[in-house]
Design an enzyme around this catalytic site. Structure first.
Site, mmCIF file in Angstrom:
data_model
loop_
_atom_site.group_PDB
_atom_site.id
_atom_site.type_symbol
_atom_site.label_atom_id
_atom_site.label_comp_id
_atom_site.label_asym_id
_atom_site.label_seq_id
_atom_site.Cartn_x
_atom_site.Cartn_y
_atom_site.Cartn_z
ATOM 1 N N ASP A 266 -6.294 3.226 -8.460
ATOM 2 C CA ASP A 266 -7.664 3.128 -7.969
ATOM 3 C C ASP A 266 -8.318 4.501 -8.053
ATOM 4 O O ASP A 266 -8.202 5.315 -7.138
ATOM 5 C CB ASP A 266 -7.692 2.602 -6.540
ATOM 6 N N ILE B 25 -4.844 -10.784 -0.407
ATOM 7 C CA ILE B 25 -4.925 -11.190 1.000
ATOM 8 C C ILE B 25 -4.118 -10.200 1.843
ATOM 9 O O ILE B 25 -2.895 -10.113 1.711
ATOM 10 C CB ILE B 25 -4.379 -12.611 1.209
ATOM 11 N N ASP C 51 -0.578 -1.388 -4.340
ATOM 12 C CA ASP C 51 -1.995 -1.646 -4.100
ATOM 13 C C ASP C 51 -2.729 -0.326 -3.851
ATOM 14 O O ASP C 51 -2.287 0.498 -3.048
ATOM 15 C CB ASP C 51 -2.131 -2.567 -2.880
ATOM 16 N N HIS C 52 -3.816 -0.117 -4.546
ATOM 17 C CA HIS C 52 -4.668 1.067 -4.358
ATOM 18 C C HIS C 52 -3.901 2.382 -4.483
ATOM 19 O O HIS C 52 -4.012 3.270 -3.629
ATOM 20 C CB HIS C 52 -5.392 1.008 -3.009
ATOM 21 N N HIS D 155 -13.182 -4.792 1.982
ATOM 22 C CA HIS D 155 -12.017 -4.774 2.856
ATOM 23 C C HIS D 155 -12.447 -4.800 4.324
ATOM 24 O O HIS D 155 -13.601 -4.550 4.664
ATOM 25 C CB HIS D 155 -11.174 -3.533 2.585
ATOM 26 N N GLY D 156 -11.464 -5.096 5.189
ATOM 27 C CA GLY D 156 -11.716 -5.044 6.624
ATOM 28 C C GLY D 156 -11.980 -6.397 7.250
ATOM 29 O O GLY D 156 -11.917 -7.441 6.609
ATOM 30 N N SER E 257 -9.857 -11.995 2.416
ATOM 31 C CA SER E 257 -9.394 -12.785 3.557
ATOM 32 C C SER E 257 -10.540 -13.596 4.151
ATOM 33 O O SER E 257 -11.692 -13.157 4.177
ATOM 34 C CB SER E 257 -8.799 -11.877 4.640
ATOM 35 N N SER F 154 0.854 -1.181 0.000
ATOM 36 C CA SER F 154 0.000 0.000 0.000
ATOM 37 C C SER F 154 0.895 1.237 0.000
ATOM 38 O O SER F 154 2.123 1.129 0.185
ATOM 39 C CB SER F 154 -0.887 0.017 1.246
ATOM 40 N N GLU G 284 -9.600 -0.231 -11.146
ATOM 41 C CA GLU G 284 -10.728 -0.646 -10.310
ATOM 42 C C GLU G 284 -11.991 0.033 -10.807
ATOM 43 O O GLU G 284 -12.007 1.227 -11.106
ATOM 44 C CB GLU G 284 -10.508 -0.316 -8.832
#
Length: 309
Positions: free
Chosen positions: A104, A252, A82-83, A175-176, A211, A50, A134
């Site tokens: 993103d 993940i 990522d993102h 997410h989360g 996940s 990230s 995305e």
């Protein structure tokens, strides 16, 4: 095998009906755990940073650090942003040697998302870097379903106009720690994935927020002083199914971090007379490595898919 971008990784995954795991990392020990697991499973793998983890790790020479750490690794591996939230951060990562970036721009309207994503694609492709975009819930049709999920027709238009190499779509995960609402039955939109596959045969999709938060690792974390509550992950049976579709990359983050920090918490509790960091980091690496191997072998089905060199 040298550091690679994701183009051939995803081509092989699409044809072979498996998914490549992308694991979110923060420190070198996590990178070692993921790379070692992939090497032992003879599986491709993606190390995913990230913006925050990149800044923490060491922006500017992440590639050089990881290439040294991976000198005995023979499977294909990639370094991925990522993102990425802007053209500027994507460009910085490309210039630093990342082999894959995600732009993103899904929070913008469709036209701005297309424009921003295409600007990253144009720059990345000049440097041999692959790009993930995305597209969230979005449609030109008056269909309430697409207020929650991605419209396959919009996927086709987006891909054709941007030239993006892969695309993260909204097909049921998030997410989360809680992927689904209380009382909500976990499900993925396999029919929408199949529609995309018909419209764009061979094009790789990406699943974020994937996940499963297995009880084994959650218990280790919480039994050693952690307080993770309200977790509801994606059942692994759903991920096994999705890995056989056009979804060629599964992200993940939570699972990998919970396993790593759980191993760290456990070793800190068990070794109260030790102070050398390796006494605590080695168990953390071992537990997170075990999780990665389980994902590659039993969920993503990417193990033993690499021709021996």
């Amino acid at each position: 095998m040298p550091l690679v971008n994701t183009k051939k990784m995803f081509e092989d995954a699409y044809k072979g009906k498996y998914a490549v795991g992308a694991f979110n990392v923060d420190i070198l020990t996590q990178c070692q755990a993921a790379l070692e697991a992939a090497e032992e499973c003879n599986s491709p793998i993606i190390l995913s940073f990230s913006a925050g983890s990149r800044e923490f790790f060491h922006p500017g020479n992440i590639k050089e650090i990881l290439e040294i750490a991976a000198k005995d690794i023979h499977i294909p591996w990639a370094i991925h942003l990522d993102h990425g939230a802007s053209f500027e951060i994507c460009k910085s990562c490309i210039d630093e040697g990342f082999t894959s970036v995600m732009i993103d721009a899904s929070s913008y309207d469709f036209e701005d998302n297309v424009r921003i994503t295409k600007s990253v694609v144009d720059y990345a492709h000049k440097h041999g870097v692959t790009v993930e975009g995305e597209l969230g819930p979005c449609s030109k049709r008056d269909d309430p379903r697409f207020k929650k999920f991605t419209d396959p027709e919009m996927v086709k238009e987006f891909v054709e106009r941007t030239g993006v190499d892969s695309l993260a779509v909204s097909m049921g995960t998030k997410h989360g720690l809680a992927k689904f609402e209380e009382g909500e039955e976990p499900e993925l939109q396999f029919d929408l994935i199949a529609e995309v596959e018909k419209m764009l045969p061979g094009f790789p999709l990406v699943l974020h927020g994937s996940s499963s938060i297995p009880d084994e690792y959650l218990h280790i974390f919480n039994d050693n002083g952690g307080e993770l509550k309200g977790t509801k992950g994606v059942p692994e049976e759903l991920l096994k199914r999705v890995a056989r579709t056009a979804v060629c990359k599964i992200n993940i983050g939570t699972d990998f971090r919970v396993a790593f920090v759980g191993g760290l918490r456990m070793s800190l509790n068990e070794k109260k007379d030790k102070f050398e960091p390796r006494n605590f980091l080695v168990p953390a690496r071992q537990l997170s490595k075990q999780l990665v191997k389980e994902k590659l072998l039993n969920v993503f089905q990417s193990a033993n898919k690499i021709a021996k060199m």
